[in-house]
Design a protein around this motif. Sequence first.
Motif, mmCIF file in Angstrom:
data_model
loop_
_atom_site.group_PDB
_atom_site.id
_atom_site.type_symbol
_atom_site.label_atom_id
_atom_site.label_comp_id
_atom_site.label_asym_id
_atom_site.label_seq_id
_atom_site.Cartn_x
_atom_site.Cartn_y
_atom_site.Cartn_z
ATOM 1 N N LYS A 108 0.844 -1.195 0.000
ATOM 2 C CA LYS A 108 0.000 0.000 0.000
ATOM 3 C C LYS A 108 0.873 1.235 0.000
ATOM 4 N N VAL A 109 0.484 2.233 -0.790
ATOM 5 C CA VAL A 109 1.204 3.503 -0.847
ATOM 6 C C VAL A 109 0.188 4.636 -0.735
ATOM 7 N N VAL A 110 0.515 5.623 0.081
ATOM 8 C CA VAL A 110 -0.296 6.827 0.213
ATOM 9 C C VAL A 110 0.586 8.007 -0.192
ATOM 10 N N VAL A 111 0.139 8.776 -1.175
ATOM 11 C CA VAL A 111 0.861 9.972 -1.611
ATOM 12 C C VAL A 111 0.068 11.176 -1.120
ATOM 13 N N LEU A 112 0.712 11.984 -0.297
ATOM 14 C CA LEU A 112 0.045 13.134 0.308
ATOM 15 C C LEU A 112 0.210 14.385 -0.540
ATOM 16 N N GLY A 113 -0.811 15.206 -0.552
ATOM 17 C CA GLY A 113 -0.729 16.528 -1.147
ATOM 18 C C GLY A 113 -0.512 16.562 -2.647
ATOM 19 N N VAL A 114 -1.316 15.820 -3.400
ATOM 20 C CA VAL A 114 -1.207 15.840 -4.864
ATOM 21 C C VAL A 114 -1.936 17.091 -5.345
ATOM 22 N N GLU A 115 -1.241 18.216 -5.187
ATOM 23 C CA GLU A 115 -1.826 19.529 -5.476
ATOM 24 C C GLU A 115 -0.871 20.337 -6.339
ATOM 25 N N GLU A 116 -1.435 21.233 -7.135
ATOM 26 C CA GLU A 116 -0.634 22.092 -8.012
ATOM 27 C C GLU A 116 0.494 22.777 -7.250
ATOM 28 N N GLU A 117 0.213 23.251 -6.067
ATOM 29 C CA GLU A 117 1.158 24.054 -5.327
ATOM 30 C C GLU A 117 2.277 23.231 -4.676
ATOM 31 N N LEU A 118 2.127 21.926 -4.569
ATOM 32 C CA LEU A 118 3.137 21.111 -3.907
ATOM 33 C C LEU A 118 4.009 20.328 -4.882
ATOM 34 N N PHE A 119 3.508 20.009 -6.051
ATOM 35 C CA PHE A 119 4.304 19.322 -7.062
ATOM 36 C C PHE A 119 4.699 20.349 -8.123
ATOM 37 N N TRP A 120 5.841 20.961 -7.945
ATOM 38 C CA TRP A 120 6.334 21.979 -8.870
ATOM 39 C C TRP A 120 7.589 21.498 -9.557
ATOM 40 N N GLY A 121 7.952 22.148 -10.610
ATOM 41 C CA GLY A 121 9.232 21.895 -11.257
ATOM 42 C C GLY A 121 9.132 20.983 -12.451
ATOM 43 N N LYS A 122 10.229 20.934 -13.208
ATOM 44 C CA LYS A 122 10.274 20.148 -14.442
ATOM 45 C C LYS A 122 10.162 18.655 -14.173
ATOM 46 N N GLY A 161 6.120 31.687 8.771
ATOM 47 C CA GLY A 161 7.444 31.993 8.231
ATOM 48 C C GLY A 161 7.591 31.777 6.737
ATOM 49 N N CYS A 162 6.545 31.345 6.073
ATOM 50 C CA CYS A 162 6.614 31.114 4.627
ATOM 51 C C CYS A 162 6.712 32.464 3.915
ATOM 52 N N THR A 163 7.761 32.641 3.152
ATOM 53 C CA THR A 163 7.952 33.917 2.452
ATOM 54 C C THR A 163 7.685 33.803 0.961
ATOM 55 N N LYS A 164 7.546 32.589 0.471
ATOM 56 C CA LYS A 164 7.292 32.393 -0.957
ATOM 57 C C LYS A 164 5.790 32.355 -1.207
ATOM 58 N N ARG A 165 5.427 32.293 -2.469
ATOM 59 C CA ARG A 165 4.012 32.227 -2.854
ATOM 60 C C ARG A 165 3.360 31.009 -2.196
ATOM 61 N N TRP A 166 2.141 31.209 -1.698
ATOM 62 C CA TRP A 166 1.414 30.112 -1.073
ATOM 63 C C TRP A 166 -0.076 30.349 -1.264
ATOM 64 N N ASP A 167 -0.725 29.502 -2.019
ATOM 65 C CA ASP A 167 -2.166 29.596 -2.216
ATOM 66 C C ASP A 167 -2.854 28.752 -1.151
ATOM 67 N N GLU A 168 -3.620 29.380 -0.283
ATOM 68 C CA GLU A 168 -4.308 28.631 0.766
ATOM 69 C C GLU A 168 -5.448 27.796 0.192
ATOM 70 N N ASN A 169 -6.133 28.324 -0.817
ATOM 71 C CA ASN A 169 -7.157 27.543 -1.501
ATOM 72 C C ASN A 169 -6.440 26.670 -2.519
ATOM 73 N N ARG A 170 -6.543 25.363 -2.346
ATOM 74 C CA ARG A 170 -5.735 24.415 -3.109
ATOM 75 C C ARG A 170 -6.456 23.911 -4.356
ATOM 76 N N THR A 171 -5.666 23.454 -5.326
ATOM 77 C CA THR A 171 -6.171 22.901 -6.570
ATOM 78 C C THR A 171 -5.556 21.522 -6.768
ATOM 79 N N ASP A 172 -6.403 20.514 -7.055
ATOM 80 C CA ASP A 172 -5.863 19.183 -7.356
ATOM 81 C C ASP A 172 -4.915 19.286 -8.535
ATOM 82 N N PHE A 173 -3.903 18.452 -8.535
ATOM 83 C CA PHE A 173 -2.993 18.419 -9.674
ATOM 84 C C PHE A 173 -3.622 17.490 -10.703
#
Length: 112
Positions: free
Chosen positions: A46-60, A90-102
């Motif tokens: 069994k595998v659980v992947v947390l936070g599959v959201e636009e804002e958490l999975f970034w980059g190439k 303490g988060c200084t970078k962009r952070w969207d509190e309303n999340r979007t599924d990736f």
Amino acid sequence: MENALDAFDAELAVDGVPTAALKRLSETDSVRILTIHKCKGLEFDKVVVLGVEEELFWGKEAMSEFFVAISRAKDHLVLTTCVYRERPAGCTKRWDENRTDFERFLEFADDN
């Protein structure tokens, strides 16, 4: 807790080596919390992947990292998302509190 101690005692009785007993226990009924990078080459029932959201999975490399995560599951895969994630203190970078599924990842997981 009592069951865990009984299981440890039973494994310890095998050879009397505490580290070996813990290793044997961790290979059976255990929960492992790993980064995607650390789980490469491993498989789990069994595998659980947390936070599959636009804002958490970034980059190439996001899609390849996501594939590594979901391909670790032998029998059961759970992908989690949330609608709202509070801005960390303490988060200084962009952070969207309303999340979007990736969406791209979720569609990919459904197809595979």
